[in-house]
Scaffold this motif. Structure first.
Motif, mmCIF file in Angstrom:
data_model
loop_
_atom_site.group_PDB
_atom_site.id
_atom_site.type_symbol
_atom_site.label_atom_id
_atom_site.label_comp_id
_atom_site.label_asym_id
_atom_site.label_seq_id
_atom_site.Cartn_x
_atom_site.Cartn_y
_atom_site.Cartn_z
ATOM 1 N N TYR A 16 93.732 88.245 -40.053
ATOM 2 C CA TYR A 16 94.574 88.454 -38.868
ATOM 3 C C TYR A 16 95.076 89.882 -38.876
ATOM 4 O O TYR A 16 95.443 90.407 -39.916
ATOM 5 C CB TYR A 16 95.786 87.521 -38.883
ATOM 6 N N GLY A 17 95.140 90.488 -37.710
ATOM 7 C CA GLY A 17 95.712 91.831 -37.580
ATOM 8 C C GLY A 17 94.850 92.861 -38.296
ATOM 9 O O GLY A 17 93.728 92.573 -38.727
ATOM 10 N N HIS A 20 98.258 97.958 -41.811
ATOM 11 C CA HIS A 20 99.277 97.453 -42.729
ATOM 12 C C HIS A 20 99.824 96.097 -42.312
ATOM 13 O O HIS A 20 100.587 95.480 -43.034
ATOM 14 C CB HIS A 20 100.414 98.478 -42.901
ATOM 15 N N THR A 21 99.451 95.614 -41.092
ATOM 16 C CA THR A 21 99.870 94.263 -40.705
ATOM 17 C C THR A 21 98.789 93.231 -41.056
ATOM 18 O O THR A 21 98.892 92.071 -40.697
ATOM 19 C CB THR A 21 100.140 94.184 -39.198
ATOM 20 N N GLU A 22 97.761 93.692 -41.736
ATOM 21 C CA GLU A 22 96.628 92.814 -42.014
ATOM 22 C C GLU A 22 97.018 91.638 -42.912
ATOM 23 O O GLU A 22 97.696 91.812 -43.918
ATOM 24 C CB GLU A 22 95.517 93.629 -42.681
ATOM 25 N N VAL A 23 96.607 90.445 -42.511
ATOM 26 C CA VAL A 23 96.814 89.246 -43.328
ATOM 27 C C VAL A 23 95.456 88.587 -43.528
ATOM 28 O O VAL A 23 94.762 88.284 -42.559
ATOM 29 C CB VAL A 23 97.756 88.247 -42.629
#
Ligand code: ADP
Ligand code: MG
Lengths: 241, 403
Positions: A16-17, A20-23
């Motif tokens: 997801y994303g 630095h917002t990557e999950v």
């Protein structure tokens, strides 16, 4: 009879994303569910269980990996192969934590509509819906609206709905969270009976360790990674049968 | 299984209230159209009612409805002699406001060309046409007079012998019909004292000239009725109206009046045109614009309502997508609701209007053509209104149903 498994995923990854917002919600999750097999999926909150069901259910495309349902390769990475809504309508049944019934349809109509969507005549779809509700013990409540049903009754109607298209795969995300443990167990047993009776592959996300003996296989998910649970649990479930 | 109807049944109360609201709005649109039509129709009712093929008015004036036009009565005979004219009569029309039974009585006074026209062509709903030369009147319903009622106008009393419906002037005043002589008497009514003073003045002028002094008959004449004095003009008429002989060509006849330096002639169609372009034009356009505005507002409101109804359904719509419903099913749900609402609201508007419009002081003329056109507009509005909702519904993802 077709011997292809109900479900096969290979190295499913979902990110997801980005930046630095990557999950990374799923990491190389591979699972095989045979026909008539009922699988439990355990794991802490945020582990990626719901994401896994959404990818498998052809609702949310994976970033990488493949989804094969009933021998048909449906999803190859983010690329979908075929009309997903059409495929979903005919082959997959969903049950979610909240009952998710259509509020303006009565119990029986909520089940009936699935039959109509796959092209059954209205009367046939209704008869089949009544049978399913009877099987699930909510026949007497068939004409009630969802708000008139208790949480357990709503969940049974949802299960009936997930069965109405005679799917080859049922995906249930914490279906018993709103129920007490006795009713929760009843629902789990119901899934098992359905799986064994109709040869349907069933994946149930649950937190309830007391009902694990109902399942053929138990998987655990941790931080997006999937692994088969310890032999002890699996053996316990095998012996319970 | 019809989802649209199921959903409507589920929130029936709200749907009904909203539909009634939209219906009342549509009723206002219908009413506005009706007022517009009524106004145009009222403006033409007199011109059409008298059945004139030609209007002969004072030179360079635009006729009795636009401005004052005064012609000598003798013009009737001159016009009647023109070839191609079947017959001619005087047209007398003016508005008066008098008192009757303690209340103000405002009415248009229309002179009928007795004996050619006794009022047989009027929209009578009770009573009969005129049967005598004097003292009878046919009154419009809207004046509130009853059959047999006696009305004093000037020095004479007139009996209501017929009642018409929707015979009103372009200003909306009810019209009463008299013989043209009576109509003129009413128009030029003078108090007795001023008549006496006028006669006295005539006598004084006559006695100052030789002719008056040497001929006693002249003095006697001067004190008598003014109508009996050949040298005095008779009361003027507003216009002369004429009917064409069968087979006569309007344009040819109109051309023969071109040489007359004291009058201008119009065909019936030209007169109607003058009327619509003149006295009622601005009011007409005002209402027309208002009506267009209302229709647009109606469309916007319906669009918002359908959009809100759709917003309330986003979760079920996501669910429907989740269980594999096609876009057609979902579009059908929204579009059908919009159409059902439009159709019901139209019915509500029509039915309420039917009861309400007759209570209006002026005519609200809802024609079949206008109803059909509005039905078409409502259909278009319903479809347009649902587009916004459909657009929103299409953007809902099936996983919005979860969690
Ligand atoms: N739509 C999304 N956008 C971004 N992150 C998401 C989204 N859905 C889930 N996640 C994240 O992915 C991870 C796994 O979530 P989820 O699959 O819901 O876990 P579980 O069902 O096991 O509780 C979580 O860290 C969650 O915050
Ligand atoms: Mg979850």
């Amino acid at each position: 009879m077709d011997e292809s498994p109900a479900l096969e995923t290979t190295a499913l990854t979902k990110v997801y994303g980005s930046g630095h917002t990557e999950v990374v919600a799923l990491r190389d999750a591979s699972m095989r569910v045979g026909r008539g097999e009922i699988v439990a999926l355990l794991g802490p909150s945020g582990a990626g269980k719901s994401t896994f069901l959404l990818c498998v259910g052809l609702i949310n495309p994976p970033t990488r990996g493949r989804v094969t349902i009933g021998g048909r390769l449906m999803q190859d990475g983010p690329r979908s192969l075929g009309d997903l809504r059409h495929f979903r309508r005919e082959n997959i049944g969903f049950v979610f934590q909240k009952s998710n019934l259509i509020p303006f349809l009565s119990a029986v109509e909520n089940v009936q509509i699935v039959g109509e969507l796959i092209g059954r005549p209205s009367s046939v779809a209704r008869r089949r819906a009544m049978e399913l509700l009877d099987t699930l013990g909510v026949g007497p409540r068939a004409l009630n609206m969802p708000t008139q049903l208790s949480g357990g009754e709503q969940q049974r109607v949802t299960i009936a709905r997930s069965l109405a298209n005679q799917p080859s795969l049922i995906l249930a995300d914490e279906p018993t969270a709103a129920l007490d443990s006795v009713r929760g167990r009843q629902v789990m047993e119901l899934f098992r009976d359905v799986a064994h009776k109709y040869g349907t592959g069933v994946i149930v996300v649950t937190h309830d360790h007391r009902a694990l003996d109902v399942f053929d296989t138990v998987y655990e998910m941790e931080d997006g990674a999937l692994r088969a649970a310890s032999h002890a649990v699996a053996n316990a479930s095998m012996e319970a049968r | 299984m019809n989802l649209a109807i199921r959903d409507i049944r589920h929130s029936l109360g709200r749907f009904i209230l909203t539909t009634i609201g939209v219906g009342l709005l549509l009723m206002v649109v219908m009413g506005m159209g009706g007022i517009y039509r009524g106004m145009v129709d009222d403006a033409l009712i007199v011109t059409r009612g008298v059945g004139a093929d030609l209007w002969i008015v004072q030179r360079d004036t635009r006729g009795p409805f636009a401005e004052v036009s005064r012609l000598p009565r003798s013009l009737v005979d001159r016009v009647a002699a023109v070839s191609g004219i079947l017959d001619a009569r005087e047209f007398v029309f003016h508005t008066i406001q008098r008192e009757h039974g303690g209340k103000p009585l405002r009415m248009g006074v229309l002179g009928l060309g007795w004996p050619i026209d006794k009022g047989e062509g009027l929209p009578l709903i009770a009573g009969r046409p005129l049967a005598q030369n004097h003292f009878e009147m046919i009154a419009d319903e809207s004046l509130g007079l009853e059959l047999g009622e006696r009305v004093r106008l000037g020095k004479d009393t007139y009996t209501v012998i017929g009642i018409t419906r929707w015979l009103v002037s372009s200003g909306g005043d009810g019209i009463a019909c008299f013989t043209s002589r009576d109509a003129q008497t009413i128009q030029f009514d003078e108090p007795g004292e001023s008549v006496r003073l006028e006669r006295q003045a005539r006598r004084a002028r006559a006695s100052e000239i030789d002719f008056g002094r040497t001929q006693p008959g002249v003095l006697q004449r001067a004190t008598g009725l003014s109508g009996n004095i050949a040298a005095l003009p008779g009361p003027a008429v507003s216009a002369v109206i004429a009917r064409l002989a069968p087979g006569a060509d309007v344009d040819a006849v109109l051309r023969s009046f071109e040489g007359w330096s004291d009058v201008t002639a119009y065909s019936g169609a030209q007169q109607e045109d003058l009327l619509l372009k003149g006295s009622v034009d601005r009011a007409r356009r005002q209402i027309l614009l208002f009506r267009v505005l209302l229709t647009i507002i109606c469309a916007v409101i319906m669009g918002l309502i359908i959009y809100t109804l759709t917003l309330d359904k986003l979760h079920p719509i996501a669910l429907l997508k989740l269980i594999g419903a096609t876009n057609r099913t979902i579009v059908g749900l929204i579009l059908q609701q919009s159409l059902i609402m439009g159709a019901l609201a139209y019915g509500v508007g029509y039915l309420v209007g039917q009861r309400l419009f007759p209570l209006f002081p002026r005519r609200v003329l809802v024609t079949g053509d206008d109803l059909l056109r509005l039905a078409g507009i409502v259909l278009a509005i319903s479809i347009l209104a649902s587009l916004l909702g459909i657009w929103k519904a299409m953007r809902v993802a099936p996983n919005d149903a979860i969690g």
